[in-house]
Design an enzyme around this catalytic site. Structure first.
Site, PDB file in Angstrom:
ATOM      1  CD1 TRP A 159      -9.191   5.033   4.304  1.00  0.00           C
ATOM      2  CD2 TRP A 159      -9.601   6.829   3.044  1.00  0.00           C
ATOM      3  NE1 TRP A 159      -7.998   5.688   4.115  1.00  0.00           N
ATOM      4  CE2 TRP A 159      -8.231   6.799   3.350  1.00  0.00           C
ATOM      5  CE3 TRP A 159     -10.096   7.873   2.264  1.00  0.00           C
ATOM      6  CZ2 TRP A 159      -7.329   7.769   2.898  1.00  0.00           C
ATOM      7  CZ3 TRP A 159      -9.215   8.842   1.817  1.00  0.00           C
ATOM      8  CH2 TRP A 159      -7.845   8.788   2.138  1.00  0.00           C
ATOM      9  CG  ASN A 160      -9.114   5.652  -1.856  1.00  0.00           C
ATOM     10  OD1 ASN A 160      -9.580   4.541  -1.622  1.00  0.00           O
ATOM     11  ND2 ASN A 160      -8.105   5.833  -2.673  1.00  0.00           N
ATOM     12  N   PRO A 184     -15.455  -3.330   4.807  1.00  0.00           N
ATOM     13  CG  PRO A 184     -17.301  -1.986   5.339  1.00  0.00           C
ATOM     14  CD  PRO A 184     -16.818  -3.417   5.359  1.00  0.00           C
ATOM     15  CD  GLU A 259      -5.563  -0.543  -6.381  1.00  0.00           C
ATOM     16  OE1 GLU A 259      -4.633   0.240  -6.071  1.00  0.00           O
ATOM     17  OE2 GLU A 259      -6.755  -0.290  -6.215  1.00  0.00           O
ATOM     18  CB  CYS A 293      -4.099   3.985  -5.271  1.00  0.00           C
ATOM     19  SG  CYS A 293      -5.434   3.346  -6.305  1.00  0.00           S
ATOM     20  CD  GLU A 390      -0.042   6.050  -2.641  1.00  0.00           C
ATOM     21  OE1 GLU A 390      -0.868   5.930  -3.558  1.00  0.00           O
ATOM     22  OE2 GLU A 390       0.170   5.162  -1.797  1.00  0.00           O
ATOM     23  CD  GLU A 467      -9.867  -4.758  -7.923  1.00  0.00           C
ATOM     24  OE1 GLU A 467     -10.072  -5.386  -6.878  1.00  0.00           O
ATOM     25  OE2 GLU A 467      -9.789  -3.517  -7.977  1.00  0.00           O
TER      26      GLU A 467
END
Length: 487
Positions: A159-160, A184, A259, A293, A390, A467
């Protein structure tokens, strides 16, 4: 339950699932999408279920047989048309992004531009997928190496960054000749559906690009990770979920890119340009309210400049206005939901009880809702959750260090290995530290490292696969060896 916002007139707003080249519903099953700034409902969206997921995968599998045979230039032209449409609709996409995700509108526009850059990059890479002619083992044989698309791809996105995380996965897959089913985040499906609308306008054949909005995360995810027609899964999200998906993919031996979570160190050496370091720290840490992230998660500052860095950082953090992303003066929007606020608040409270000093700007007047003030924390220990985990919020824990070796040891003392940053001027030390940091990406004298031209990804338990750049398209290709006896 919060009331709905005023009706949205955004030209890209779509509320149905998209697969097989058309908009689909499931017996009236829906879920609500809420604005994190207000808590109000902004859209009611089709709930994709396992049956619809299987239908979408079948549609993608059928489309793959023809899509992979398109010439690279044909795929490139369609991707470039998609890029143009995304760019032309930047304003509408950014408004949807701010509505459902919360980040300031200027940041949202930046994300749309960033997301579009992957479509353009891989439109250019599509005609540059090369094979090889290897030395022959005998005079009457030829060794040919072909690169072919892996097949149907399932892309599970967070979502970020609800635009960029989709284009970063989908563009290289389509360029390689794969077809894609996107799931999504249930928090931010509107941007994904808007991208599907633009892909449809660009002329992609039915079944090539499919989007399934859903809150049935476990059930739909299980279909995508176990369905035999899905040959590749690309996931961005938490390490815990990444481990689960990896186990589920094992049964059919799917190609996998993960990721996962980060815990980025930000090191400031005593010869650093402190003004530049502070600017980089603010850009890295407080972008998207700290919900990235790769954002700086813990700051290690050499003792000789610790106090000066702290003072300068506080001064800049004090200028950051918190509020609704549609306010042009706002630099920090809301966190995505109440659970996110609760988590970060608990981490700060724990740090306080363990002796940390928590500073927030006196002038920071928080609106009601999912907001947190930008925060700087001192008297921090390595054992605190703020350092070990995190944060995903606008909080900067500062720790002093004395020697270069200490900074490297502290920075590497985590299972995460996504991104790291450091500031300094000594060129010999720059090489030493960049090579010693156990991370997939390292920013030197910069807090902004993301670009379509570079490989994005981590090591250790931050996952694997890349990526972006020339490396990104390799994730969607298989290598075929052809032994040709010519006589």
């Amino acid at each position: 339950m919060a009331a709905a916002d005023a009706p949205i007139t955004n030209p890209l707003l779509r509320s149905k699932a998209y697969y097989g080249g058309s908009w689909q519903t499931t017996d009236g099953a829906t879920f609500e999408v809420r604005n994190p700034a207000s808590g109000n409902v902004i859209a009611t969206v089709t709930e994709a279920d396992p049956e619809m997921t299987r239908a979408a995968v079948s549609s993608a599998a059928n489309a793959f047989t023809k899509w992979k045979k398109r010439t690279a230039r044909e795929r490139s032209n369609l991707l470039y048309r998609w890029f143009e449409l995304i760019t032309d609709h930047r304003e509408a996409l950014a408004q949807l992004l701010t509505l459902e995700q919360g980040k300031p509108l200027l940041e949202a526009k930046g994300e749309v531009t960033y997301g579009a850059s992957f479509v353009r990059w891989f439109a250019e890479e599509a005609p540059r997928i090369y094979g090889d002619l290897a030395p022959a083992s005998s005079q009457n044989k030829r060794t040919v190496v072909l690169k072919e698309p892996v097949g149907v791809v399932a892309a599970i996105t967070p979502w970020n960054f609800p635009v960029a995380m989709i284009t970063r996965k989908v563009a290289p897959a389509l360029a390689a000749g794969c077809t894609v089913v996107v799931k999504p985040s249930e928090e931010t499906p509107l941007c994904a559906l808007a991208l599907a609308e633009l892909a449809d306008r660009a002329g992609f054949p039915p079944g090539v690009f499919n989007v399934l909005p859903t809150t049935m995360v476990k059930e739909v995810g299980e279909v995508l990770t176990t369905h035999p027609s899905v040959r590749k899964v690309s996931f961005t999200g938490s390490t815990e979920v990444g481990r689960l998906l990896m186990r589920q993919c094992a049964g059919t031996l799917k190609k996998l890119s993960l990721e996962l979570g980060g815990n980025a160190p930000f090191i400031v050496f005593d010869d650093a340009d402190l003004d530049a370091a502070v600017a980089g720290a603010v850009a890295s840490k407080y972008r998207n309210a700290g919900q990235t992230c790769i954002c700086a998660n813990r700051f290690y500052v050499q003792r000789a400049v610790y106090d000066e860095f702290y003072d300068k950082l506080r001064r800049e953090v004090g200028k950051l206005k918190v509020g609704d992303g549609f306010d042009a003066a706002v630099k920090i929007g809301p966190l995505i939901n109440k659970e996110a606020v609760t988590k970060v608040t608990e981490m700060l409270n724990e740090a306080r009880t363990e002796g940390a000093v928590v500073w927030t700007p006196l002038s920071c007047d928080l609106p009601a809702g999912n907001y947190l003030a930008p925060t700087v924390v001192t008297e921090v220990s390595a054992a605190m959750r703020l350092v070990r985990e995190e944060i995903f919020g606008p909080v900067s824990p500062l720790l002093p260090f004395d020697r270069e070796e200490d900074a490297i040891e502290l920075a590497n003392a985590t299972e995460a290995g996504l991104a790291a940053y450091f500031y300094g001027k000594d060129h010999a030390r720059i090489w030493r530290v960049a090579e010693a940091l156990d991370y997939g990406m390292v920013g030197v004298n910069t807090g902004a490292i993301s670009t379509a031209a570079a490989p994005f990804g981590g090591v250790k338990q931050s996952g694997f696969g890349r990526e972006g750049g020339k490396y990104g398209i390799e994730e969607y290709l298989t290598t075929k060896y052809v032994c040709w006896q010519v006589e």
